[in-house]
Design a protein around this motif. Sequence first.
Motif, PDB file in Angstrom:
ATOM      1  N   SER A 208       7.561  63.777  52.684  1.00  0.00           N
ATOM      2  CA  SER A 208       8.339  65.422  52.619  1.00  0.00           C
ATOM      3  C   SER A 208       9.335  65.240  53.865  1.00  0.00           C
ATOM      4  CB  SER A 208       7.993  66.414  52.319  1.00  0.00           C
ATOM      5  OG  SER A 208       7.271  67.314  53.012  1.00  0.00           O
ATOM      6  N   LEU A 209      10.717  65.472  53.300  1.00  0.00           N
ATOM      7  CA  LEU A 209      11.303  65.978  54.472  1.00  0.00           C
ATOM      8  C   LEU A 209      12.064  67.002  54.846  1.00  0.00           C
ATOM      9  CD1 LEU A 209      14.248  63.058  54.089  1.00  0.00           C
ATOM     10  CD2 LEU A 209      13.068  62.961  55.886  1.00  0.00           C
ATOM     11  N   THR A 210      11.718  67.920  55.857  1.00  0.00           N
ATOM     12  CA  THR A 210      11.562  69.074  56.462  1.00  0.00           C
ATOM     13  C   THR A 210      13.952  69.141  55.825  1.00  0.00           C
ATOM     14  OG1 THR A 210      13.168  69.042  58.864  1.00  0.00           O
ATOM     15  CG2 THR A 210      10.771  68.936  58.065  1.00  0.00           C
TER      16      THR A 210
ATOM     17  N   ASP B 162      -3.819  63.080  64.881  1.00  0.00           N
ATOM     18  CA  ASP B 162      -3.383  63.688  65.920  1.00  0.00           C
ATOM     19  C   ASP B 162      -3.206  64.972  65.720  1.00  0.00           C
ATOM     20  OD1 ASP B 162      -3.907  61.000  67.753  1.00  0.00           O
ATOM     21  OD2 ASP B 162      -1.962  61.155  67.428  1.00  0.00           O
ATOM     22  N   SER B 163      -3.937  65.304  65.272  1.00  0.00           N
ATOM     23  CA  SER B 163      -3.250  66.442  64.688  1.00  0.00           C
ATOM     24  C   SER B 163      -1.606  66.982  64.344  1.00  0.00           C
ATOM     25  CB  SER B 163      -4.118  66.983  65.600  1.00  0.00           C
ATOM     26  OG  SER B 163      -5.762  66.815  65.008  1.00  0.00           O
ATOM     27  N   LEU B 164      -1.211  66.606  63.839  1.00  0.00           N
ATOM     28  CA  LEU B 164       0.417  66.207  64.043  1.00  0.00           C
ATOM     29  C   LEU B 164       0.944  66.204  62.385  1.00  0.00           C
ATOM     30  CD1 LEU B 164       1.826  64.431  67.539  1.00  0.00           C
ATOM     31  CD2 LEU B 164       1.610  67.063  67.264  1.00  0.00           C
ATOM     32  N   GLN B 165       1.085  67.377  62.100  1.00  0.00           N
ATOM     33  CA  GLN B 165       1.654  67.284  60.714  1.00  0.00           C
ATOM     34  C   GLN B 165       2.865  66.711  60.664  1.00  0.00           C
ATOM     35  OE1 GLN B 165       1.689  71.101  59.380  1.00  0.00           O
ATOM     36  NE2 GLN B 165      -0.037  71.404  58.620  1.00  0.00           N
ATOM     37  N   HIS B 166       4.069  66.798  61.587  1.00  0.00           N
ATOM     38  CA  HIS B 166       5.833  66.282  61.572  1.00  0.00           C
ATOM     39  C   HIS B 166       5.312  64.706  62.136  1.00  0.00           C
ATOM     40  CE1 HIS B 166       5.967  70.465  59.684  1.00  0.00           C
ATOM     41  NE2 HIS B 166       6.621  70.206  59.198  1.00  0.00           N
ATOM     42  N   PHE B 167       6.946  64.166  62.210  1.00  0.00           N
ATOM     43  CA  PHE B 167       6.893  63.076  62.924  1.00  0.00           C
ATOM     44  C   PHE B 167       7.973  62.406  62.335  1.00  0.00           C
ATOM     45  CE2 PHE B 167       5.264  61.814  58.694  1.00  0.00           C
ATOM     46  CZ  PHE B 167       6.295  60.211  58.378  1.00  0.00           C
ATOM     47  N   TRP B 168       9.198  61.462  62.810  1.00  0.00           N
ATOM     48  CA  TRP B 168      10.018  61.174  63.165  1.00  0.00           C
ATOM     49  C   TRP B 168      10.644  59.562  63.320  1.00  0.00           C
ATOM     50  CZ3 TRP B 168      14.628  59.071  66.089  1.00  0.00           C
ATOM     51  CH2 TRP B 168      15.729  59.059  65.751  1.00  0.00           C
ATOM     52  N   VAL B 169      11.285  59.607  61.869  1.00  0.00           N
ATOM     53  CA  VAL B 169      11.729  58.125  62.149  1.00  0.00           C
ATOM     54  C   VAL B 169      13.123  57.804  62.544  1.00  0.00           C
ATOM     55  CG1 VAL B 169      10.953  55.675  60.695  1.00  0.00           C
ATOM     56  CG2 VAL B 169       9.158  57.366  61.057  1.00  0.00           C
ATOM     57  N   ASP B 170      13.962  57.274  62.743  1.00  0.00           N
ATOM     58  CA  ASP B 170      14.977  56.697  63.131  1.00  0.00           C
ATOM     59  C   ASP B 170      16.018  56.563  61.470  1.00  0.00           C
ATOM     60  OD1 ASP B 170      13.749  54.730  63.802  1.00  0.00           O
ATOM     61  OD2 ASP B 170      15.816  53.546  65.205  1.00  0.00           O
ATOM     62  N   THR B 171      15.005  55.433  60.960  1.00  0.00           N
ATOM     63  CA  THR B 171      16.197  54.343  60.272  1.00  0.00           C
ATOM     64  C   THR B 171      16.566  56.147  58.591  1.00  0.00           C
ATOM     65  OG1 THR B 171      13.565  54.249  59.129  1.00  0.00           O
ATOM     66  CG2 THR B 171      14.563  52.717  60.159  1.00  0.00           C
TER      67      THR B 171
ATOM     68  N   THR C 227      18.422  57.823  52.306  1.00  0.00           N
ATOM     69  CA  THR C 227      18.968  57.644  50.406  1.00  0.00           C
ATOM     70  C   THR C 227      17.832  56.968  49.398  1.00  0.00           C
ATOM     71  OG1 THR C 227      20.722  57.422  50.783  1.00  0.00           O
ATOM     72  CG2 THR C 227      19.974  57.057  49.036  1.00  0.00           C
ATOM     73  N   ASP C 228      17.098  56.307  49.875  1.00  0.00           N
ATOM     74  CA  ASP C 228      15.786  55.719  49.879  1.00  0.00           C
ATOM     75  C   ASP C 228      14.273  56.164  49.984  1.00  0.00           C
ATOM     76  OD1 ASP C 228      16.716  53.084  49.721  1.00  0.00           O
ATOM     77  OD2 ASP C 228      16.364  52.215  51.316  1.00  0.00           O
ATOM     78  N   LEU C 229      14.385  57.252  51.174  1.00  0.00           N
ATOM     79  CA  LEU C 229      13.121  58.156  51.351  1.00  0.00           C
ATOM     80  C   LEU C 229      13.732  59.773  49.793  1.00  0.00           C
ATOM     81  CD1 LEU C 229      10.462  58.246  52.887  1.00  0.00           C
ATOM     82  CD2 LEU C 229      12.252  60.471  53.896  1.00  0.00           C
ATOM     83  N   ILE C 230      15.059  59.555  49.458  1.00  0.00           N
ATOM     84  CA  ILE C 230      15.099  60.991  48.675  1.00  0.00           C
ATOM     85  C   ILE C 230      14.769  60.222  47.165  1.00  0.00           C
ATOM     86  CG2 ILE C 230      16.541  62.577  47.917  1.00  0.00           C
ATOM     87  CD1 ILE C 230      16.306  63.234  50.728  1.00  0.00           C
ATOM     88  N   ASP C 231      15.392  59.453  46.892  1.00  0.00           N
ATOM     89  CA  ASP C 231      15.159  58.840  45.776  1.00  0.00           C
ATOM     90  C   ASP C 231      13.687  58.402  45.417  1.00  0.00           C
ATOM     91  OD1 ASP C 231      15.494  56.278  46.894  1.00  0.00           O
ATOM     92  OD2 ASP C 231      18.001  56.049  45.912  1.00  0.00           O
ATOM     93  N   GLY C 232      12.877  57.873  46.121  1.00  0.00           N
ATOM     94  CA  GLY C 232      11.674  57.346  46.497  1.00  0.00           C
ATOM     95  C   GLY C 232      12.074  56.198  45.705  1.00  0.00           C
TER      96      GLY C 232
ATOM     97  N   LEU D 158      12.589  66.299  60.001  1.00  0.00           N
ATOM     98  CA  LEU D 158      11.635  65.581  60.418  1.00  0.00           C
ATOM     99  C   LEU D 158      10.077  65.447  58.975  1.00  0.00           C
ATOM    100  CD1 LEU D 158       9.531  68.401  62.884  1.00  0.00           C
ATOM    101  CD2 LEU D 158      11.032  65.777  63.571  1.00  0.00           C
ATOM    102  N   LEU D 159       9.438  64.248  58.776  1.00  0.00           N
ATOM    103  CA  LEU D 159       9.416  63.372  57.997  1.00  0.00           C
ATOM    104  C   LEU D 159       7.697  64.438  58.415  1.00  0.00           C
ATOM    105  CD1 LEU D 159       9.710  60.232  57.804  1.00  0.00           C
ATOM    106  CD2 LEU D 159       9.699  61.685  55.620  1.00  0.00           C
ATOM    107  N   LYS D 160       6.608  64.814  56.832  1.00  0.00           N
ATOM    108  CA  LYS D 160       5.277  65.482  56.798  1.00  0.00           C
ATOM    109  C   LYS D 160       5.075  64.286  55.927  1.00  0.00           C
ATOM    110  CE  LYS D 160       2.932  69.992  55.738  1.00  0.00           C
ATOM    111  NZ  LYS D 160       3.049  71.298  55.061  1.00  0.00           N
TER     112      LYS D 160
END
Length: 270
Positions: free
Chosen positions: A13-15, A68-77, A42-47, A3-5
């Motif tokens: 950040s990634l869980t 919507d008061s949700l801390q976490h979300f998910w994106v397939d890419t 990989t893009d998300l890890i290295d920014g 999950l993303l935060k």
Amino acid sequence: MRLLKLEGNNEFSLTKDIINPTTPYAILSHTWGDDDEEVNFTDLIDGSGKTKDGYRKIRFCGEQAARDSLQHFWVDTCCIDKSNNTELSEAINSMFRWYRNAAKCYVYLTDVSTTNPNQINPSLQSWEAAFRKSRWFTRGWTLQELIAPSSVEFFCSNGKRLGDKKSLERQLHEITGIAVSALQGTPPSRFSVEERMLWAKNRDTKREEDKAYSLLGIFDIYMPLIYGEGMESAINRLREAINKRLNPQGGKDTTFVSLYVLGALVKTEC
């Protein structure tokens, strides 16, 4: 999968890898652009993905989840490490469940705007003609993304909310041919194989095998992914798995005609 935060510094950040998330999360439904413009794991890890077109969708999802008061979300890419074949297979086999268990599903329509100068019918709302023609309704994977979640909200390219699965129920039924009761939450298993196949008939996938793999959740089937096996082989394996579920003691194959038609109608997108 992970999950993303959205952190306080507006960075993501990634869980750690999660099998069954216990925290509420939002999930994104969208259509992919060019592969090199989508933000991957990989893009998300290295920014390095912030300059890509796809980053805007991730930013939208995180900000909407926060509203919507949700801390976490998910994106397939970017929440799946697609270089890991085992992880990819597990992710696709559990995809329907991830969408079903999401607190919110946001559909981000890049080809729909609330200020469409080419509106065909002035009697319609400014975005409805484009909404009905959106590429989102032609993709294989978005079928389960419409069916599985209880809460599905639609947003145009500038992030404006257009409505949800309830308020747009009539339009969604007319566009997709999906029974209203299915849109309202009746489990797919309550519908015949033939009807569920019709839901997918006019949908395309980038990889030919995904024509079958994108239906795993619709038929509550789990099977290994073999990219490179070709569409016909993937559909045949899906047919066999469905028939085994319907006829556990053996017997006549009742799914052949429907799946044969599905295979004949597939259009592989390059």
